[in-house]
Scaffold this motif. Structure first.
Motif, PDB file in Angstrom:
ATOM      1  N   ALA B  81       0.823  -1.216   0.000  1.00 19.90           N
ATOM      2  CA  ALA B  81       0.000   0.000   0.000  1.00 19.90           C
ATOM      3  C   ALA B  81       0.858   1.268   0.000  1.00 19.90           C
ATOM      4  O   ALA B  81       0.507   2.282  -0.598  1.00 19.90           O
ATOM      5  CB  ALA B  81      -0.918  -0.005   1.217  1.00 19.90           C
ATOM      6  N   GLN B  82       1.990   1.197   0.687  1.00 20.64           N
ATOM      7  CA  GLN B  82       2.808   2.399   0.878  1.00 20.64           C
ATOM      8  C   GLN B  82       3.569   2.788  -0.404  1.00 20.64           C
ATOM      9  O   GLN B  82       3.835   3.970  -0.628  1.00 20.64           O
ATOM     10  CB  GLN B  82       3.775   2.146   2.046  1.00 20.64           C
ATOM     11  N   MET B  85       1.155   4.680  -2.521  1.00 20.19           N
ATOM     12  CA  MET B  85       0.876   5.920  -1.792  1.00 20.19           C
ATOM     13  C   MET B  85       1.979   6.937  -2.072  1.00 20.19           C
ATOM     14  O   MET B  85       1.724   8.117  -2.320  1.00 20.19           O
ATOM     15  CB  MET B  85       0.815   5.615  -0.292  1.00 20.19           C
ATOM     16  N   GLU B 109      -3.984  -4.054  -3.337  1.00 26.35           N
ATOM     17  CA  GLU B 109      -3.729  -2.984  -2.371  1.00 26.35           C
ATOM     18  C   GLU B 109      -3.433  -1.665  -3.082  1.00 26.35           C
ATOM     19  O   GLU B 109      -3.839  -0.589  -2.621  1.00 26.35           O
ATOM     20  CB  GLU B 109      -2.569  -3.368  -1.443  1.00 26.35           C
ATOM     21  N   ALA B 112      -6.770  -0.107  -4.179  1.00 25.73           N
ATOM     22  CA  ALA B 112      -7.498   0.487  -3.054  1.00 25.73           C
ATOM     23  C   ALA B 112      -6.823   1.779  -2.593  1.00 25.73           C
ATOM     24  O   ALA B 112      -7.477   2.787  -2.340  1.00 25.73           O
ATOM     25  CB  ALA B 112      -7.580  -0.517  -1.901  1.00 25.73           C
ATOM     26  N   MET B 113      -5.517   1.756  -2.508  1.00 25.01           N
ATOM     27  CA  MET B 113      -4.777   2.936  -2.032  1.00 25.01           C
ATOM     28  C   MET B 113      -4.997   4.104  -2.965  1.00 25.01           C
ATOM     29  O   MET B 113      -5.250   5.233  -2.530  1.00 25.01           O
ATOM     30  CB  MET B 113      -3.281   2.608  -1.962  1.00 25.01           C
ATOM     31  N   LYS B 115      -7.407   4.732  -5.028  1.00 18.92           N
ATOM     32  CA  LYS B 115      -8.761   5.300  -4.936  1.00 18.92           C
ATOM     33  C   LYS B 115      -8.924   6.104  -3.654  1.00 18.92           C
ATOM     34  O   LYS B 115      -9.486   7.199  -3.661  1.00 18.92           O
ATOM     35  CB  LYS B 115      -9.809   4.177  -4.955  1.00 18.92           C
ATOM     36  N   ALA B 116      -8.433   5.574  -2.533  1.00 14.16           N
ATOM     37  CA  ALA B 116      -8.652   6.243  -1.252  1.00 14.16           C
ATOM     38  C   ALA B 116      -7.872   7.549  -1.158  1.00 14.16           C
ATOM     39  O   ALA B 116      -8.278   8.475  -0.459  1.00 14.16           O
ATOM     40  CB  ALA B 116      -8.261   5.318  -0.102  1.00 14.16           C
ATOM     41  N   ALA B 117      -6.732   7.631  -1.845  1.00 12.33           N
ATOM     42  CA  ALA B 117      -5.872   8.808  -1.671  1.00 12.33           C
ATOM     43  C   ALA B 117      -5.562   9.506  -2.985  1.00 12.33           C
ATOM     44  O   ALA B 117      -4.482  10.096  -3.142  1.00 12.33           O
ATOM     45  CB  ALA B 117      -4.593   8.416  -0.931  1.00 12.33           C
ATOM     46  N   ASN B 118      -6.519   9.476  -3.920  1.00 11.45           N
ATOM     47  CA  ASN B 118      -6.391  10.272  -5.145  1.00 11.45           C
ATOM     48  C   ASN B 118      -5.098  10.008  -5.915  1.00 11.45           C
ATOM     49  O   ASN B 118      -4.416  10.942  -6.329  1.00 11.45           O
ATOM     50  CB  ASN B 118      -6.449  11.774  -4.821  1.00 11.45           C
ATOM     51  N   ARG B 228       5.492  11.505  -3.151  1.00 13.61           N
ATOM     52  CA  ARG B 228       4.469  12.455  -2.734  1.00 13.61           C
ATOM     53  C   ARG B 228       4.844  13.101  -1.404  1.00 13.61           C
ATOM     54  O   ARG B 228       5.275  12.422  -0.489  1.00 13.61           O
ATOM     55  CB  ARG B 228       3.155  11.697  -2.556  1.00 13.61           C
ATOM     56  N   ASP B 230       2.610  15.295   0.251  1.00 13.59           N
ATOM     57  CA  ASP B 230       1.427  15.727   1.013  1.00 13.59           C
ATOM     58  C   ASP B 230       0.879  14.608   1.894  1.00 13.59           C
ATOM     59  O   ASP B 230      -0.300  14.592   2.228  1.00 13.59           O
ATOM     60  CB  ASP B 230       0.342  16.220   0.044  1.00 13.59           C
ATOM     61  N   LEU B 231       1.737  13.684   2.287  1.00 14.39           N
ATOM     62  CA  LEU B 231       1.324  12.557   3.127  1.00 14.39           C
ATOM     63  C   LEU B 231       1.780  12.783   4.564  1.00 14.39           C
ATOM     64  O   LEU B 231       2.714  13.546   4.806  1.00 14.39           O
ATOM     65  CB  LEU B 231       1.978  11.268   2.619  1.00 14.39           C
ATOM     66  N   PRO B 232       1.153  12.095   5.524  1.00 15.94           N
ATOM     67  CA  PRO B 232       1.711  12.096   6.883  1.00 15.94           C
ATOM     68  C   PRO B 232       3.192  11.708   6.829  1.00 15.94           C
ATOM     69  O   PRO B 232       3.586  10.874   5.998  1.00 15.94           O
ATOM     70  CB  PRO B 232       0.891  11.019   7.605  1.00 15.94           C
ATOM     71  N   PHE B 235       4.386   8.021   6.648  1.00 14.60           N
ATOM     72  CA  PHE B 235       4.179   7.233   5.437  1.00 14.60           C
ATOM     73  C   PHE B 235       5.157   7.568   4.323  1.00 14.60           C
ATOM     74  O   PHE B 235       5.257   6.823   3.343  1.00 14.60           O
ATOM     75  CB  PHE B 235       2.759   7.425   4.917  1.00 14.60           C
TER      76      PHE B 235
END
Ligand SMILES: Cc1ncc(COP(=O)(O)O)c(C=O)c1O
Ligand SMILES: Cc1ncc(COP(=O)(O)O)c(C=O)c1O
Ligand SMILES: [Mg+2]
Ligand SMILES: [Mg+2]
Ligand SMILES: [Mg+2]
Ligand SMILES: [Mg+2]
Lengths: 372, 372
Positions: B81-82, B85, B109, B112-113, B115-118, B228, B230-232, B235
């Protein structure tokens, strides 16, 4: 070997019995001809350890049946992002009560997560920051809570500032309507707390639970059900609950050490017994500070003083440096305050022996006499 | 103690020398009066171990200076997932080459990632699935690659199916233009591979590197820069690179065991030496299978047979069950194939002794003679 007097903030001292057990069975677990860390996480030998660790958490914290205990990875820092990812849906607001640096970090990660993944708003419901530091928790009337909030987030013990909510069997957390989520990294299992007032509790294991590399999440099943479902499976706490923390390969040796640590805690009489010991340990230090005629100074409000992380100042940074150095020469380790605040910090988690604290108090008195 | 002949798929056998070293210094590391897991991750004692582990990875894999080695948490499943991301920005496409169940999971994964995080699109650039299983890797002309893709993702060794790319010093991965990202969980450090053809490599440690609970990420610095922002912070792989894997509390004891494991590998002659041993171990099993007159059958194409996970079938499920049971009685552990595919699997990672493999081959011949 002479054992160090270990006051580290985390990773921290572990019970000697838990370590000795690990050493004794390190290369041959239970006559299997293998280390526990060489066993499959899907095999009977490891699964027994895994479920024992989970059951010990539930037993020691007196969790009702509608709570799940999860072992995941990433530390409390991962939970800072994963909690809003799971529970802060679009159109909702999460209220954060900030009483120290860890709460600040939770807010900043929640803000970033929410923006990156279309979550809701993050609202600062209270902050007790004052003169760039924190010395207390907020009063009930200082909380600006959002009606219908997704959740309220708090930090029960701020490890760096030594600021703690006075929680106890008959001292609940301030009243909130929304589900309550608590970072309990540095005080979980250190004193009796009514866990049923919290909907989610999380923490890194590396203070009272075991070694670093294991993250504990305790959650009401109904709360897990509500979590966002459109996330990768690995990020959904639901996934780990459904799979009893065996969705993917868990940190098996870390969880084994959690088992050893909690078995020790149980053998010592559980949370009530350790709390009595912890209260006495903390009192020995706070009494020494308060009785030093102002040589030692604890900045924290008396009602909010942590029984896990005791912080204090000396008259000058030079004296603080000398204090840490002399203490180290007497094998007292980890007394330097967090680099962000300076001063002295003694972390006196469950595994820190009362005799070590007595030795530290005696050293404090001697140092004050010589240098005060 | 008689040591088990451990063929587990992961967590798996570790070098006895690495375990014995851990046992010997478990309660007192380097005369410090503390276990290594009781040391602060910000202290000199642990930091030395940490940097030694990092340096050993770089040395053994012959990584150029423009690569970073990170130790993070969550397992390869978290990286599934990461990775998207961090690296699959909106408007871009990531190409996935799927050669087994782990690649499938990486795709699901990533979808899903994204879609959830554009994020961007996930494209199946190739799948060698056939009759619900996988027996080979794709040919170059089977790859449907996207021009300007964010990255191409592959799995160098599919642990469950025993399907591996024939990588080597002069056998590169099929040609791709985009940055190449590889899940190398189950074959990293098992054979010589030109790492410079990959932009990111990741894996759980629990096969060739150490215990579970440590995840390794190897990445070109320029790739990390592109991730990216703009992530926490937790991550962003960038965060862990900038902080030398000390952004938050790392799994210190796990990384210490990685150090022990890689120090052993170095003392054995490094990757070239272990590869020679691994090739012989694998040949002993494949020769036994191919020489059994059809009693044992390896479904995998000869050019794609894994030297880490050797899978085979017997004429009936009953015989397979009897095989596993008899083997276990001779202390040969972990031979049952993955529950999703059945059959037999012998995982013969670096720490699996040649003598154990010889014993297994001898048992196979005996079993075939008796039951064939
Ligand atoms: C209260 C609190 N929250 C969060 C953290 C961060 O934990 P980790 O390093 O496991 O991510 C700490 C670490 O000391 C802590 O004390
Ligand atoms: C190739 C491969 N990828 C990913 C995984 C999943 O790893 P983890 O359990 O560390 O998340 C495995 C586990 O066996 C694997 O073999
Ligand atoms: Mg801390
Ligand atoms: Mg409530
Ligand atoms: Mg596997
Ligand atoms: Mg390239």
């Amino acid at each position: 070997m002479s054992r160090a007097l270990n006051f580290n903030a985390g990773p921290a001292s572990l019970p000697f019995a838990a370590l000795a057990r690990a050493r004794d069975e390190l290369i041959d677990f239970d006559g299997s001809g293998m280390s526990v860390m060489e066993h499959s996480h899907r095999g009977k030998v490891y699964e027994k350890v895994h479920h024992e660790a989970t059951a010990l958490v539930a037993e020691l914290l007196e969790l009702p049946k509608d709570y799940d205990v999860l072992f995941v990875q990433g530390g409390a820092s991962m939970a800072f992002a994963q909690i809003p990812m799971n529970f802060l849906e679009a159109g909702k607001t999460a209220d954060y009560i900030v009483t120290g640096a860890w709460g600040e970090k939770a807010v900043s990660e929640a803000r970033a997560m929410s923006k990156a993944a279309n979550g809701g708003e993050v609202h600062m419901a209270a902050s007790t920051q004052q003169d760039k530091t924190y010395v207390r928790v907020p009063r009930q009337d200082e909380l600006s809570l959002t009606p219908g909030a997704a959740y309220v987030h708090c930090t029960s013990n701020e490890t760096i500032h030594g600021v703690e909510y006075a929680l106890g069997p008959s001292t609940p957390f301030p009243k909130v309507q929304a589900p309550l989520i608590c970072d309990m990294s540095s005080d979980i299992l250190g004193r009796r707390v009514d866990m049923t007032q919290f909907d989610v509790v999380y923490g890194g294991a590396q203070k009272n639970i075991g070694p670093s590399g294991v993250t504990i999440v305790i959650a009401k099943k109904s709360m897990l059900d509500r979590g966002r479902k459109d996330l990768p499976a690995i990020f959904q706490y639901r996934t780990h609950a459904e799979n009893k923390s065996l969705y993917n390969t868990p940190p098996t040796f870390g969880i084994y050490l959690v088992r050893n640590t909690l078995a020790w805690l149980k053998s010592e009489g559980g949370v009530a017994a350790i709390e009595a010991r912890n209260v006495k340990k903390a009192a020995a230090l706070y009494d020494t500070i308060d009785g030093s005629g102002g040589f030692y100074r604890c900045p924290v409000d008396k009602a909010c003083r942590s029984i896990m992380n005791v912080v204090w100042r000396l008259p000058t940074p030079e004296l603080e440096e000398a204090f840490v150095k002399e203490a180290e020469a007497q094998q007292m380790i980890g007394l330097k305050g967090h680099r962000s605040v300076g001063g002295i910090r003694a972390s006196i988690y469950n595994a820190v022996e009362p005799a070590w604290v007595d030795a530290l108090a005696a050293f404090m008195k001697d140092f004050a006499k010589r240098r005060g």
